[in-house]
Design an enzyme around this catalytic site. Structure first.
Site, short mmCIF file in Angstrom:
data_model
loop_
_atom_site.label_atom_id
_atom_site.label_comp_id
_atom_site.label_asym_id
_atom_site.label_seq_id
_atom_site.Cartn_x
_atom_site.Cartn_y
_atom_site.Cartn_z
N HIS A 311 0.92 -0.07 1.03
CA HIS A 311 0.39 0.84 0.00
C HIS A 311 0.51 0.15 -1.35
CE1 HIS A 311 -0.28 4.47 -2.36
NE2 HIS A 311 -0.78 4.99 -1.26
N ASP A 369 -1.69 7.57 6.47
CA ASP A 369 -2.71 7.50 7.52
C ASP A 369 -2.15 7.12 8.88
OD1 ASP A 369 -4.46 6.27 4.85
OD2 ASP A 369 -5.14 8.02 5.97
C1 SDX Z 1 -4.54 5.42 1.29
O1 SDX Z 1 -4.02 4.67 -3.56
C2 SDX Z 1 -3.65 5.65 -2.84
O2 SDX Z 1 -2.82 6.46 -3.23
C3 SDX Z 1 -4.32 5.76 -1.49
C4 SDX Z 1 -3.81 6.88 -0.60
C5 SDX Z 1 -4.18 8.23 -1.16
O3 SDX Z 1 -3.54 9.22 -0.77
O4 SDX Z 1 -5.17 8.31 -1.90
O5 SDX Z 1 -2.41 6.81 -0.44
C6 SDX Z 1 -4.44 6.80 0.79
O6 SDX Z 1 -5.52 4.78 1.04
C7 SDX Z 1 -3.37 4.82 2.04
C8 SDX Z 1 -3.61 3.30 2.39
C9 SDX Z 1 -4.45 3.26 3.65
N1 SDX Z 1 -4.87 1.88 3.95
C10 SDX Z 1 -4.36 1.21 4.98
O7 SDX Z 1 -3.48 1.64 5.73
C11 SDX Z 1 -5.04 -0.15 5.22
C12 SDX Z 1 -3.96 -1.21 5.48
N2 SDX Z 1 -3.23 -1.45 4.25
C13 SDX Z 1 -3.76 -2.36 3.33
O8 SDX Z 1 -4.94 -2.95 3.45
C14 SDX Z 1 -3.01 -2.49 2.01
O9 SDX Z 1 -1.69 -2.32 2.24
C15 SDX Z 1 -3.49 -1.56 0.91
C16 SDX Z 1 -4.96 -1.69 0.69
C17 SDX Z 1 -3.18 -0.16 1.28
C18 SDX Z 1 -2.73 -1.93 -0.36
O10 SDX Z 1 -3.19 -3.17 -0.71
P1 SDX Z 1 -2.62 -3.89 -2.06
O11 SDX Z 1 -1.72 -3.04 -2.84
O12 SDX Z 1 -3.79 -4.45 -2.78
O13 SDX Z 1 -1.68 -4.98 -1.49
P2 SDX Z 1 -2.17 -6.38 -1.06
O14 SDX Z 1 -3.43 -6.25 -0.26
O15 SDX Z 1 -2.17 -7.26 -2.25
O16 SDX Z 1 -1.00 -6.79 -0.04
C19 SDX Z 1 0.19 -7.33 -0.53
C20 SDX Z 1 0.60 -8.30 0.57
C21 SDX Z 1 -0.52 -9.26 0.97
O17 SDX Z 1 0.09 -10.46 1.41
P3 SDX Z 1 0.13 -11.72 0.36
O18 SDX Z 1 -1.33 -11.98 -0.04
O19 SDX Z 1 0.96 -11.25 -0.81
O20 SDX Z 1 0.74 -12.83 1.16
O21 SDX Z 1 0.92 -7.55 1.77
C22 SDX Z 1 0.01 -7.91 2.81
C23 SDX Z 1 -1.19 -8.59 2.16
O22 SDX Z 1 -1.77 -9.55 3.05
N3 SDX Z 1 -0.39 -6.65 3.45
C24 SDX Z 1 -0.49 -6.49 4.77
C25 SDX Z 1 -0.84 -5.13 4.93
N4 SDX Z 1 -0.97 -4.54 3.73
C26 SDX Z 1 -0.70 -5.50 2.81
N5 SDX Z 1 -0.30 -7.33 5.82
C27 SDX Z 1 -0.47 -6.78 7.05
N6 SDX Z 1 -0.81 -5.49 7.30
C28 SDX Z 1 -1.00 -4.64 6.25
N7 SDX Z 1 -1.34 -3.35 6.49
#
Ligand code: SDX
Length: 447
Positions: A311, A369
């Protein structure tokens, strides 16, 4: 605007030694903000923050999140207490109006919403334009946008009464439109709302009743639906809410703004994650395969992510996922006690990921989720409808934030700037004098 503390930051340009004072403002809770509204005028520089990871876009009194502590407050009330003691209609009133309603106010609000659940009959004509196999979120974008073609009695967004009428209509009609979209995709006749049912019961009724047989409302499932609606109601300046605010900042029709929010919520990185979680769990197929998929998620060269994990704000448990996990167990217990195989995979996945250094170091925890899809599936809701349910719940958050944005005296049309890295100015070249230039390879999309 909250009081500006005398505290300031000084920005100094090293080459000239010139410096500027930037005022700091504190809110009730959470990080202070450095006010950069005058930065461009003073320095000729923009700030740069793709994804807005360090940028506050507005002042708001609606929802507060502490991502480190796993705290979520709606108008100051903890989400755990609201999920346990309140109901969705009361939470809608709270988010919209700012205070919990008295008994009389709640009765009046419920009646106002109940008596606006029907949509104009012509709305069914829009449905017929879609293929039967259209994704329900595509139908929702179209149908909610189409509401802009009606209700010309309340489109003056600067009139508080018009705004509230549009907000009530939006909250009241979303379940009806969601059920219309669902029924259309399965070829069943539409079921009208019933004024004798509460909001969650009515939604289940419109989804699952048919003209031949009334759906028998199970109080445990209706309560679980009500809790799920509460948990998804608002969440500060997430992508879809920011989309609604940006669309609304131009003075656009409120229904068109909500339709834009639905479009943003549809993405798998946002509201579409609940559907993606179910697809991921089905792909994993067996708890013994979870380790392999956790390793895939850690592999930099693999675009696979653990859907339902991570998140932007929560670097601890999403408090909603804990409530959702409890609701998951009560629904599955009610539906016969057999453990949904996908739940076994989800529990195993959670266990492995939470002990893994990659997830610990990146502070990746289950989000809202991760469990919701399992409950929806157990309730007989098809995967393609999961994000639609999220949109039904989030509508009250979107309209509450839209109202707050319009009422904010400092509000103006949202218009971000950029850093330009394209070609410098150059003159036109006649077609006969052009030489073909190799297409530059694009960098790999961020996973
Ligand atoms: C919702 O904003 C909100 O409040 C949203 C929400 C709401 O109520 O409105 O809470 C609802 O959207 C919840 C999130 C649902 N999405 C997912 O479950 C999809 C999987 N998660 C991600 O794609 C990710 O975690 C996000 C999009 C939710 C957050 O992305 P960020 O904050 O931009 O973080 P990032 O992509 O920069 O990740 C940071 C690091 C990265 O690694 P590095 O590049 O630093 O090496 O963490 C890794 C990412 O690769 N990472 C993951 C991961 N999520 C982040 N690695 C593996 N699996 C994951 N799920």
């Amino acid at each position: 605007m909250s009081k500006t503390k005398p505290r300031t930051y000084t920005l100094t340009e090293d080459s000239t030694g010139k410096s500027w004072k930037l005022p700091v403002t504190s809110g009730t809770l959470g990080p202070d903000v450095i006010d950069v509204r005058k930065l461009y005028a003073d320095t000729g520089c923009f700030t740069y923050d793709p994804g807005f990871t360090s940028t506050g876009s507005c002042e708001s009194k609606i929802t507060y999140i502490d991502g480190d502590e796993g705290v979520l407050l709606y108008r100051g009330y903890p989400i755990e207490q609201l999920a346990e003691k309140s109901d969705f209609m009361e939470v809608c009133y709270l988010l919209l109006r700012g205070e919990l309603p008295t008994a009389e106010q709640k009765t009046r609000f419920e009646m106002d919403i109940t008596y606006h659940t029907m949509v104009q009959e012509q709305m069914q004509m829009f449905l017929r334009g879609f293929r039967r196999d259209a994704h329900p979120m595509a139908v929702m974008c179209g149908m909610v946008g189409a509401l802009s073609a009606f209700y010309h009695d309340s489109t003056d967004i600067n009139n508080p009464r018009h705004r509230m009428v549009s907000s009530y209509r939006m909250i009241a009609k979303m379940p009806t439109i969601a059920a219309l979209a669902y029924k259309y995709t399965i070829g069943q006749p539409y079921v009208y709302p019933k004024n004798t049912l509460n909001y969650a019961e009515n939604f289940l009724h419109m989804l699952f009743s048919t003209p031949c047989e009334e759906y028998k409302i199970d109080p445990v499932l209706a309560k679980a639906m009500d809790i799920i609606l509460i948990l998804h109601a608002d969440h500060e300046q997430n992508a879809s809410t920011s989309t609604v605010r940006l669309a609304g900042s131009s003075g656009a029709n409120p229904f068109a703004c909500i339709s834009a929010g639905i479009a943003s919520l549809w993405g798998p990185a946002h509201g579409g994650a609940n559907e993606a979680v179910l697809n991921m769990l089905a792909e994993i197929g067996d708890p013994k395969n979870t380790k392999k998929f956790v390793n895939k998620a850690k592999d930099k060269n693999d675009s696979f992510r653990l859907m339902g994990f991570g998140h932007r704000v929560y670097k601890n448990f999403d408090p909603r996922s804990r409530v959702m996990q409890k609701a998951c167990h009560s629904v599955l217990k009610k539906l016969g006690g057999k453990n949904e195989p996908l739940l076994d995979i989800a529990l195993e996945l959670e266990q492995i990921a939470l002990k893994d250094d990659y997830f610990i170091s990146k502070k990746l925890y289950p989000n809202v989720d991760f469990y919701s899809g399992i409950i929806f599936k157990a309730m007989g809701i098809p995967t393609s409808m999961f994000t639609v349910l999220f949109a039904v719940a989030r509508t009250v958050g979107w309209v509450s934030q839209w109202n707050e944005m319009i009422e904010d005296p400092s509000q103006k049309i949202g218009r971000p700037r950029q850093i330009y890295t394209g070609e410098a100015q150059r003159d036109y070249v006649a077609v006969g004098k052009r030489v073909s230039t190799p297409v530059k390879a694009k960098s790999k999309a961020k996973k």
